[in-house]
Design an enzyme around this catalytic site. Structure first.
Site, PDB file in Angstrom:
ATOM      1  N   SER A 132       5.463   3.795  -3.537  1.00  0.00           N
ATOM      2  CA  SER A 132       5.344   3.730  -5.089  1.00  0.00           C
ATOM      3  C   SER A 132       6.668   3.823  -5.809  1.00  0.00           C
ATOM      4  O   SER A 132       7.450   4.706  -5.625  1.00  0.00           O
ATOM      5  CB  SER A 132       4.202   4.741  -5.325  1.00  0.00           C
ATOM      6  N   TYR A 145       1.807  13.078  -6.632  1.00  0.00           N
ATOM      7  CA  TYR A 145       1.632  11.667  -6.122  1.00  0.00           C
ATOM      8  C   TYR A 145       3.016  11.262  -5.584  1.00  0.00           C
ATOM      9  O   TYR A 145       3.207  10.795  -4.627  1.00  0.00           O
ATOM     10  CB  TYR A 145       0.884  10.961  -7.047  1.00  0.00           C
TER      11      TYR A 145
END
Length: 228
Positions: A132, A145
């Protein structure tokens, strides 16, 4: 027949990639936490082996490796946990929840790689870790995250150095119209996000082209394909 093991394949990017590979004759071993969603996704995938379970469960991981067989051409580490929503700042992030995010996004993928390595080595296979932009950027609320994905990136980087006989990639797919993105940013307009199916060609370059191990973005991979 080539074999791929893809985690988190009931929706989003995992589902799109599994469907594309199955359509090209790959044998796909796929998992998800929810049975009905996984069954619906795998309908029509010829030769698919769907297994319901959580990647943080050791017995489930071993079942996946057994189903994959003695040779594994591709391991896609796609299953992820977002963590608490609304996304909390690090100052108030619950540490038990943070451990769960790391368990799913970093620890479980490493363990799956450990179990899969003999089959990957036999096939001179490839590992594809879905990362990501939150792994490299400092977005408020994305600390848990993002940190877990940064850990996954580093695991992929070191694995590539330790296992020169296989290719190891981390790839940032960009902002996609997925349930996870909607949970993280419910105000985002899905029309402005990328359809996961449109990211699959970028992943196919990592699967099929002779690219060195490393970290890539889907946007750069697609741009490179267009320039050829």
């Amino acid at each position: 027949m080539s074999t791929a093991l893809i985690t988190g394949a009931s929706r989003g990017l995992g589902r799109a990639l599994a469907g594309a590979l199955a359509g090209d004759g790959w044998r796909v071993v796929v998992d998800a936490r929810t049975g009905p969603e996984l069954s619906a996704a795998a309908t029509g995938w010829r030769g698919a082996v769907p297994l319901v379970g959580d990647v943080t469960d050791e017995a489930h991981r071993r079942d996946l490796i057994i189903a994959a067989g003695q040779r594994l051409d591709l391991l896609v580490l796609n299953a992820s946990a977002l963590g608490p929503t609304p996304l909390p700042p690090l100052a108030s992030y619950d540490l038990a929840a943070l451990r769960e995010v790391f368990e799913t996004n970093a620890v479980a993928p490493l363990r799956l790689v450990q179990l899969a390595l003999p089959a990957l080595r036999r096939a001179s296979g490839r590992v594809l870790a879905i990362s990501s932009d939150a792994a490299v950027e400092g977005y408020p609320g994305w600390g848990g995250y993002g940190a877990s994905k940064a850990a996954l990136d580093q695991l992929a980087r070191v694995l590539a150095a330790e296992e020169p006989g296989i290719r190891v990639y981390a790839v940032d797919p960009g902002d996609m119209a997925t349930a996870m993105h909607a949970a993280a940013d419910p105000d985002a307009d899905p029309a402005e996000l990328t359809d996961p199916a449109d990211v699959v060609p970028a992943l196919r370059r990592l699967i099929e082209a002779d690219l060195p191990s490393g970290r890539y973005t889907a946007a750069a991979l697609l741009a490179g394909a267009a320039a050829r």
